[in-house]
Design a protein around this motif. Structure first.
Motif, PDB file in Angstrom:
ATOM      1  N   THR A   7       0.911  -1.258   0.072  1.00  0.00           N
ATOM      2  CA  THR A   7       0.069   0.041   0.058  1.00  0.00           C
ATOM      3  C   THR A   7       0.734   1.486  -0.198  1.00  0.00           C
ATOM      4  N   GLY A   8       2.140   1.232  -0.024  1.00  0.00           N
ATOM      5  CA  GLY A   8       2.844   2.218   0.052  1.00  0.00           C
ATOM      6  C   GLY A   8       3.937   2.372   1.533  1.00  0.00           C
ATOM      7  N   GLU A   9       3.936   3.657   1.788  1.00  0.00           N
ATOM      8  CA  GLU A   9       4.871   3.923   2.944  1.00  0.00           C
ATOM      9  C   GLU A   9       4.273   3.711   4.402  1.00  0.00           C
ATOM     10  N   GLY A  10       2.999   3.385   4.399  1.00  0.00           N
ATOM     11  CA  GLY A  10       2.210   3.550   5.501  1.00  0.00           C
ATOM     12  C   GLY A  10       1.585   4.760   5.595  1.00  0.00           C
ATOM     13  N   GLN A  11       0.085   4.772   5.481  1.00  0.00           N
ATOM     14  CA  GLN A  11      -0.430   5.820   5.604  1.00  0.00           C
ATOM     15  C   GLN A  11      -0.923   6.352   6.984  1.00  0.00           C
ATOM     16  N   VAL A  12      -0.897   7.622   7.382  1.00  0.00           N
ATOM     17  CA  VAL A  12      -1.151   8.300   8.775  1.00  0.00           C
ATOM     18  C   VAL A  12      -2.527   8.728   8.747  1.00  0.00           C
ATOM     19  N   PHE A  13      -3.375   8.364   9.689  1.00  0.00           N
ATOM     20  CA  PHE A  13      -4.722   8.813   9.972  1.00  0.00           C
ATOM     21  C   PHE A  13      -4.721   9.107  11.488  1.00  0.00           C
ATOM     22  N   MET A  14      -5.940  10.084  11.703  1.00  0.00           N
ATOM     23  CA  MET A  14      -6.239  10.679  12.920  1.00  0.00           C
ATOM     24  C   MET A  14      -7.508  10.669  13.423  1.00  0.00           C
ATOM     25  N   SER A  15      -7.819  10.586  14.702  1.00  0.00           N
ATOM     26  CA  SER A  15      -9.035  10.407  15.273  1.00  0.00           C
ATOM     27  C   SER A  15      -9.088  11.490  16.729  1.00  0.00           C
ATOM     28  N   ILE A  16     -10.016  12.093  16.888  1.00  0.00           N
ATOM     29  CA  ILE A  16     -10.085  12.962  18.224  1.00  0.00           C
ATOM     30  C   ILE A  16     -11.627  12.562  18.704  1.00  0.00           C
ATOM     31  N   ASP A  17     -11.417  12.161  20.147  1.00  0.00           N
ATOM     32  CA  ASP A  17     -12.646  11.408  20.650  1.00  0.00           C
ATOM     33  C   ASP A  17     -13.581  12.766  21.043  1.00  0.00           C
ATOM     34  N   LYS A  18     -13.284  13.850  21.092  1.00  0.00           N
ATOM     35  CA  LYS A  18     -14.069  14.984  21.692  1.00  0.00           C
ATOM     36  C   LYS A  18     -14.806  15.615  20.500  1.00  0.00           C
ATOM     37  N   SER A  19     -16.103  15.842  20.167  1.00  0.00           N
ATOM     38  CA  SER A  19     -16.707  16.381  19.128  1.00  0.00           C
ATOM     39  C   SER A  19     -16.258  17.850  19.030  1.00  0.00           C
ATOM     40  N   ASP A  20     -16.303  18.481  20.297  1.00  0.00           N
ATOM     41  CA  ASP A  20     -15.911  19.949  20.248  1.00  0.00           C
ATOM     42  C   ASP A  20     -14.535  20.197  19.910  1.00  0.00           C
ATOM     43  N   ASP A  21     -13.478  19.340  20.409  1.00  0.00           N
ATOM     44  CA  ASP A  21     -12.027  19.396  20.049  1.00  0.00           C
ATOM     45  C   ASP A  21     -11.829  19.111  18.524  1.00  0.00           C
ATOM     46  N   LEU A  22     -12.591  18.128  17.923  1.00  0.00           N
ATOM     47  CA  LEU A  22     -12.664  17.787  16.472  1.00  0.00           C
ATOM     48  C   LEU A  22     -13.313  19.132  15.538  1.00  0.00           C
ATOM     49  N   SER A  23     -14.287  19.499  16.082  1.00  0.00           N
ATOM     50  CA  SER A  23     -14.751  20.588  15.306  1.00  0.00           C
ATOM     51  C   SER A  23     -13.950  21.950  15.319  1.00  0.00           C
ATOM     52  N   GLY A  24     -13.482  22.213  16.365  1.00  0.00           N
ATOM     53  CA  GLY A  24     -12.644  23.561  16.500  1.00  0.00           C
ATOM     54  C   GLY A  24     -11.346  23.317  15.729  1.00  0.00           C
ATOM     55  N   THR A  25     -10.734  22.026  15.802  1.00  0.00           N
ATOM     56  CA  THR A  25      -9.325  21.675  14.978  1.00  0.00           C
ATOM     57  C   THR A  25      -9.816  21.905  13.550  1.00  0.00           C
ATOM     58  N   LEU A  26     -11.077  21.211  13.171  1.00  0.00           N
ATOM     59  CA  LEU A  26     -11.154  21.322  11.593  1.00  0.00           C
ATOM     60  C   LEU A  26     -11.263  22.749  11.391  1.00  0.00           C
ATOM     61  N   ASP A  27     -11.975  23.600  12.113  1.00  0.00           N
ATOM     62  CA  ASP A  27     -12.185  25.208  11.577  1.00  0.00           C
ATOM     63  C   ASP A  27     -10.749  25.749  11.760  1.00  0.00           C
ATOM     64  N   ALA A  28      -9.715  25.426  12.676  1.00  0.00           N
ATOM     65  CA  ALA A  28      -8.513  26.057  12.280  1.00  0.00           C
ATOM     66  C   ALA A  28      -7.847  25.724  11.226  1.00  0.00           C
ATOM     67  N   MET A  29      -8.034  24.456  10.786  1.00  0.00           N
ATOM     68  CA  MET A  29      -7.288  23.750   9.502  1.00  0.00           C
ATOM     69  C   MET A  29      -7.885  24.518   8.395  1.00  0.00           C
ATOM     70  N   THR A  30      -9.216  24.481   8.187  1.00  0.00           N
ATOM     71  CA  THR A  30      -9.795  25.135   7.071  1.00  0.00           C
ATOM     72  C   THR A  30      -9.402  26.487   6.880  1.00  0.00           C
ATOM     73  N   SER A  31      -9.456  27.117   7.865  1.00  0.00           N
ATOM     74  CA  SER A  31      -9.155  28.667   7.916  1.00  0.00           C
ATOM     75  C   SER A  31      -7.705  28.759   7.523  1.00  0.00           C
ATOM     76  N   GLN A  32      -6.648  27.913   7.976  1.00  0.00           N
ATOM     77  CA  GLN A  32      -5.315  28.050   7.511  1.00  0.00           C
ATOM     78  C   GLN A  32      -4.887  27.793   6.174  1.00  0.00           C
ATOM     79  N   PHE A  33      -5.875  26.760   5.679  1.00  0.00           N
ATOM     80  CA  PHE A  33      -5.348  26.333   4.390  1.00  0.00           C
ATOM     81  C   PHE A  33      -6.573  27.160   3.221  1.00  0.00           C
ATOM     82  N   GLY A  34      -7.628  27.816   3.817  1.00  0.00           N
ATOM     83  CA  GLY A  34      -8.285  28.540   2.822  1.00  0.00           C
ATOM     84  C   GLY A  34      -9.506  27.663   2.285  1.00  0.00           C
ATOM     85  N   VAL A  35      -9.687  26.411   2.893  1.00  0.00           N
ATOM     86  CA  VAL A  35     -10.680  25.549   2.353  1.00  0.00           C
ATOM     87  C   VAL A  35     -12.061  25.948   3.203  1.00  0.00           C
ATOM     88  N   THR A  36     -12.937  26.138   2.041  1.00  0.00           N
ATOM     89  CA  THR A  36     -14.196  26.286   2.721  1.00  0.00           C
ATOM     90  C   THR A  36     -15.231  25.162   2.477  1.00  0.00           C
TER      91      THR A  36
END
Length: 213
Positions: A75-104
């Motif tokens: 499958t290649g080099e071995g892919q990396v995935f993530m998970s965050i168990d708290k939905s509030d932390d996950l939502s906040g992390t997503l907002d920070a990343m989309t803002s940083q990368f300009g993704v809407t």
């Protein structure tokens, strides 16, 4: 002489105490059970004699896939995935990343992301990925992974996800989960990424070795 007829009485058993006990047991198991997350790749963790338990809440789990799938196909080099168990932390992390990368992302796309148990798609493909149906996302996710390559000599996407999660929750714990057959160089690569951002304290998820192993 006539037969003596014995009067038969109905036996009545009060089942209320048994019902109460069953309800208490059901409630106990519901409150103490940990649901197994649906991961994009099958990972068999290595054995260990350590009995240190990973915290149940507030954890960022980094999943490193094996370089071969269940059928032995590379499958290649071995892919990396993530998970965050708290939905509030996950939502906040997503907002920070989309803002940083300009993704809407639309609200339905955000809800889809936070409902997933594991994420691991490059930011440039995130919007298209979240627009797929459930089967399409399940099939696509296992072929992707969070990039470990640095961006313009700076932090990699992987590091930026970790940094965004840390900024949302400064007390978040990091746990690394890799397959027993994953080459050490792949796991070391992830460790180096964490070390470069001064993340030297994290848990290694293993399974307890049985006697005789």
């Amino acid at each position: 002489m006539g037969k003596v007829k014995i009067k038969k009485n109905d036996v009545w058993i009060d089942m209320t105490p048994m019902s109460d006990v069953m309800t208490l047991l059901l409630t106990f198991f519901m409150l103490t059970s940990t649901f197994v997350k649906n991961e994009p790749v099958k990972v068999n963790t290595p054995g260990s004699i350590s009995e240190i338990k990973v915290p149940e809440n507030g954890v960022l789990t980094i999943l490193v896939s094996p370089e071969k799938d269940a059928l032995g196909k590379p499958t290649g080099e071995g892919q990396v995935f993530m998970s965050i168990d708290k939905s509030d932390d996950l939502s906040g992390t997503l907002d920070a990343m989309t803002s940083q990368f300009g993704v809407t992302l639309s609200e339905p796309q955000k809800k889809t992301f936070t409902a997933e148990s594991t994420f691991g798609v490059p930011m440039k493909e995130l919007s298209g990925y979240l627009s797929m149906n459930t089967q399409g996302r399940q099939k696509t996710l296992s072929t992707k992974g969070i990039p470990l390559d640095s961006i313009n000599g700076g932090m990699s996407e992987f590091q930026q996800w970790v940094d965004a999660a840390r900024n949302v929750n400064s007390d978040i714990k990091i746990a690394l989960k890799a397959d027993a057959t994953t080459p050490y160089k792949t796991v070391k690569m992830v460790m180096n990424e964490l070390q470069d951002m001064d993340e030297s304290h994290y848990y290694m998820i293993t399974q307890l070795k049985k006697e005789g192993e």
